[in-house]
Design an enzyme around this catalytic site. Structure first.
Site, PDB file in Angstrom:
ATOM      1  N   ASN A 186       0.866  -1.178   0.000  1.00  0.00           N
ATOM      2  CA  ASN A 186       0.000   0.000   0.000  1.00  0.00           C
ATOM      3  C   ASN A 186       0.905   1.230   0.000  1.00  0.00           C
ATOM      4  O   ASN A 186       1.427   1.622   1.033  1.00  0.00           O
ATOM      5  CB  ASN A 186      -0.897  -0.026   1.251  1.00  0.00           C
ATOM      6  CG  ASN A 186      -1.733   1.233   1.377  1.00  0.00           C
ATOM      7  OD1 ASN A 186      -1.804   2.039   0.451  1.00  0.00           O
ATOM      8  ND2 ASN A 186      -2.376   1.408   2.533  1.00  0.00           N
ATOM      9  N   TRP A 187       1.084   1.801  -1.188  1.00  0.00           N
ATOM     10  CA  TRP A 187       1.998   2.951  -1.291  1.00  0.00           C
ATOM     11  C   TRP A 187       1.403   4.217  -0.692  1.00  0.00           C
ATOM     12  O   TRP A 187       2.099   5.223  -0.556  1.00  0.00           O
ATOM     13  CB  TRP A 187       2.367   3.206  -2.760  1.00  0.00           C
ATOM     14  CG  TRP A 187       3.271   2.167  -3.359  1.00  0.00           C
ATOM     15  CD1 TRP A 187       3.847   1.100  -2.722  1.00  0.00           C
ATOM     16  CD2 TRP A 187       3.717   2.106  -4.717  1.00  0.00           C
ATOM     17  NE1 TRP A 187       4.610   0.383  -3.601  1.00  0.00           N
ATOM     18  CE2 TRP A 187       4.552   0.971  -4.834  1.00  0.00           C
ATOM     19  CE3 TRP A 187       3.483   2.892  -5.857  1.00  0.00           C
ATOM     20  CZ2 TRP A 187       5.162   0.613  -6.045  1.00  0.00           C
ATOM     21  CZ3 TRP A 187       4.081   2.530  -7.055  1.00  0.00           C
ATOM     22  CH2 TRP A 187       4.916   1.406  -7.146  1.00  0.00           C
ATOM     23  N   LYS A 188       0.110   4.198  -0.411  1.00  0.00           N
ATOM     24  CA  LYS A 188      -0.583   5.397   0.094  1.00  0.00           C
ATOM     25  C   LYS A 188      -0.313   6.563  -0.873  1.00  0.00           C
ATOM     26  O   LYS A 188      -0.141   6.326  -2.068  1.00  0.00           O
ATOM     27  CB  LYS A 188      -0.147   5.706   1.524  1.00  0.00           C
ATOM     28  CG  LYS A 188      -0.256   4.472   2.414  1.00  0.00           C
ATOM     29  CD  LYS A 188      -0.154   4.761   3.865  1.00  0.00           C
ATOM     30  CE  LYS A 188      -0.272   3.445   4.642  1.00  0.00           C
ATOM     31  NZ  LYS A 188      -0.356   3.636   6.083  1.00  0.00           N
ATOM     32  N   GLY A 197       2.697  -0.870   4.359  1.00  0.00           N
ATOM     33  CA  GLY A 197       2.739   0.551   4.015  1.00  0.00           C
ATOM     34  C   GLY A 197       4.175   1.007   3.831  1.00  0.00           C
ATOM     35  O   GLY A 197       4.800   0.769   2.792  1.00  0.00           O
ATOM     36  N   GLY A 198       4.718   1.643   4.846  1.00  0.00           N
ATOM     37  CA  GLY A 198       6.054   2.247   4.776  1.00  0.00           C
ATOM     38  C   GLY A 198       7.116   1.357   4.148  1.00  0.00           C
ATOM     39  O   GLY A 198       7.859   1.804   3.261  1.00  0.00           O
ATOM     40  N   GLY A 235       1.984   2.787  10.758  1.00  0.00           N
ATOM     41  CA  GLY A 235       2.926   3.886  10.562  1.00  0.00           C
ATOM     42  C   GLY A 235       3.553   4.388  11.858  1.00  0.00           C
ATOM     43  O   GLY A 235       4.163   5.455  11.885  1.00  0.00           O
ATOM     44  N   SER A 265       3.072  -1.541  10.624  1.00  0.00           N
ATOM     45  CA  SER A 265       4.514  -1.552  10.917  1.00  0.00           C
ATOM     46  C   SER A 265       5.169  -2.914  10.681  1.00  0.00           C
ATOM     47  O   SER A 265       6.052  -3.323  11.438  1.00  0.00           O
ATOM     48  CB  SER A 265       4.783  -1.043  12.339  1.00  0.00           C
ATOM     49  OG  SER A 265       4.329   0.287  12.481  1.00  0.00           O
ATOM     50  N   HIS A 319      -9.733   1.163   4.577  1.00  0.00           N
ATOM     51  CA  HIS A 319      -8.480   1.400   5.301  1.00  0.00           C
ATOM     52  C   HIS A 319      -8.748   2.380   6.443  1.00  0.00           C
ATOM     53  O   HIS A 319      -9.567   3.291   6.297  1.00  0.00           O
ATOM     54  CB  HIS A 319      -7.422   1.961   4.342  1.00  0.00           C
ATOM     55  CG  HIS A 319      -6.065   2.018   4.958  1.00  0.00           C
ATOM     56  ND1 HIS A 319      -5.687   3.024   5.815  1.00  0.00           N
ATOM     57  CD2 HIS A 319      -5.011   1.174   4.887  1.00  0.00           C
ATOM     58  CE1 HIS A 319      -4.448   2.798   6.227  1.00  0.00           C
ATOM     59  NE2 HIS A 319      -4.015   1.678   5.682  1.00  0.00           N
ATOM     60  N   GLU A 356      -7.222   4.872   7.458  1.00  0.00           N
ATOM     61  CA  GLU A 356      -7.045   6.292   7.110  1.00  0.00           C
ATOM     62  C   GLU A 356      -8.286   6.829   6.404  1.00  0.00           C
ATOM     63  O   GLU A 356      -8.661   7.989   6.585  1.00  0.00           O
ATOM     64  CB  GLU A 356      -5.773   6.465   6.263  1.00  0.00           C
ATOM     65  CG  GLU A 356      -4.523   6.318   7.122  1.00  0.00           C
ATOM     66  CD  GLU A 356      -3.300   5.782   6.399  1.00  0.00           C
ATOM     67  OE1 GLU A 356      -3.231   5.822   5.151  1.00  0.00           O
ATOM     68  OE2 GLU A 356      -2.382   5.302   7.103  1.00  0.00           O
ATOM     69  N   GLU A 360      -5.652  -4.549  10.704  1.00  0.00           N
ATOM     70  CA  GLU A 360      -4.686  -3.467  10.891  1.00  0.00           C
ATOM     71  C   GLU A 360      -5.048  -2.677  12.153  1.00  0.00           C
ATOM     72  O   GLU A 360      -5.873  -1.752  12.083  1.00  0.00           O
ATOM     73  CB  GLU A 360      -4.704  -2.529   9.681  1.00  0.00           C
ATOM     74  CG  GLU A 360      -4.315  -3.201   8.387  1.00  0.00           C
ATOM     75  CD  GLU A 360      -3.685  -2.223   7.417  1.00  0.00           C
ATOM     76  OE1 GLU A 360      -2.585  -2.512   6.940  1.00  0.00           O
ATOM     77  OE2 GLU A 360      -4.272  -1.161   7.154  1.00  0.00           O
TER      78      GLU A 360
HETATM   79  P1  PGA Z   1       2.540   0.674   7.718  1.00  0.00           P
HETATM   80  O1  PGA Z   1       1.093   0.835   7.027  1.00  0.00           O
HETATM   81  O2  PGA Z   1       3.115  -0.617   7.222  1.00  0.00           O
HETATM   82  O3  PGA Z   1       3.307   1.869   7.267  1.00  0.00           O
HETATM   83  O4  PGA Z   1       2.303   0.646   9.202  1.00  0.00           O
HETATM   84  C1  PGA Z   1       0.250  -0.264   6.843  1.00  0.00           C
HETATM   85  C2  PGA Z   1      -1.038   0.185   6.188  1.00  0.00           C
HETATM   86  O5  PGA Z   1      -1.529   1.277   6.509  1.00  0.00           O
HETATM   87  O6  PGA Z   1      -1.607  -0.516   5.335  1.00  0.00           O
END
Ligand code: PGA
Length: 253
Positions: A13-15, A237-238, A177, A216, A99, A101, A171
């Site tokens: 997930n590159w966001k 994500g990251g 994050g 994370s 998600h 977010e 999640e």
């Molecule tokens: P993260 O994000 O790996 O940066 O914690 C995961 C996600 O939001 O899908």
């Protein structure tokens, strides 16, 4: 619980990150690094505007394309929205739905998330349904209730059969994050709960659905998470923005 011949899945997930200048070398390294020893299905979810570029770079790499969101309507006067049919036009197979977010920053409710899940399902896209609790909810002992509420909203709108073509991602919001990963035991406990919740409706579907962990995940903790019985891969994500880290996570799956 029960059998586990579920194919592992790792989704990036590159966001809202990247540019043409960064995704080209990133994709180049991923394609070079994905070898036959990677058993997991790999899904790349770039921002909408890069779907076409990533689709053409993916070529025959074996990795597949996903989107980060979709509209709840088919088409029409919905400025700024992207429909399921448009995602199919760009070879998307997966789409992230609900998600945290989106839920937190853009006010997506359980009902809206269920509508988006239904849209994806109807179009033949596989939704990656995200569920997860806030830290206060965990501390109040409410984790199971929150996860049950988020799942039940989708089951009651879309039926349990729709989970034949779906992936779930657990999640915990406090782990996204933040660098603070759930322990393998904490994650496993919730994954097992998710499977049980689905099994109340249909045991076969509960046993077959893939449940990813996200929050994370790093090259250094992926393996211990992925060895847990009910963890079938990760939503990253990251760490998906760094080719070496992401490849190491894919290998761990
Ligand atoms: P993260 O994000 O790996 O940066 O914690 C995961 C996600 O939001 O899908």
């Amino acid at each position: 619980m029960m059998s586990s011949d579920r194919q592992p899945l790792v989704a990036a997930n590159w966001k809202m990150n990247g540019s043409l200048d960064t995704i080209r070398p990133l994709m180049g390294k991923l394609i070079e690094g994905i070898r036959a020893d990677v058993k997991a299905e790999i899904v790349i979810c770039p921002p909408f505007v890069y779907l076409a570029e990533v689709a053409s770079l993916l070529g025959r790499s074996g990795m597949v394309l996903g989107a980060q969101n979709l509209a709840r309507h088919d088409s029409g006067a919905y400025t700024g929205e992207i429909s399921a049919a448009m995602l199919l036009d760009y070879q998307c197979r997966y789409v992230i739905v609900g998600h945290s977010e989106r839920r937190t920053l853009y006010g997506e409710t359980d009902v809206l998330v269920a509508e988006k899940f239904a849209q994806a399902n109807k179009a033949g896209l596989t939704p990656i349904l995200c569920v997860g609790e806030y830290l206060e909810e965990r501390e109040a002992g409410d984790t199971d209730n929150v996860i049950a509420r988020q799942l039940d909203a989708v089951i009651s709108k879309c039926s349990i059969e729709s989970f034949d073509q779906a992936v779930i991602a657990y999640e915990p919001v406090w782990a996204i994050g933040t660098g603070r990963t759930a322990t393998p035991e904490q994650a496993q406990e919730v994954h097992a709960f998710i499977r049980l919740r689905l099994a109340r409706h249909d045991e076969r579907i509960a046993d077959n659905v893939r449940i990813l962990y996200g929050g994370s995940v790093k090259a250094t903790n992926a393996e211990e998470l992925f060895t847990m019985a009910d963890i079938d891969g990760g939503l990253i994500g990251g760490a998906s923005l760094d080719a070496n880290d992401f490849l190491a996570i894919c290998r761990a799956a």
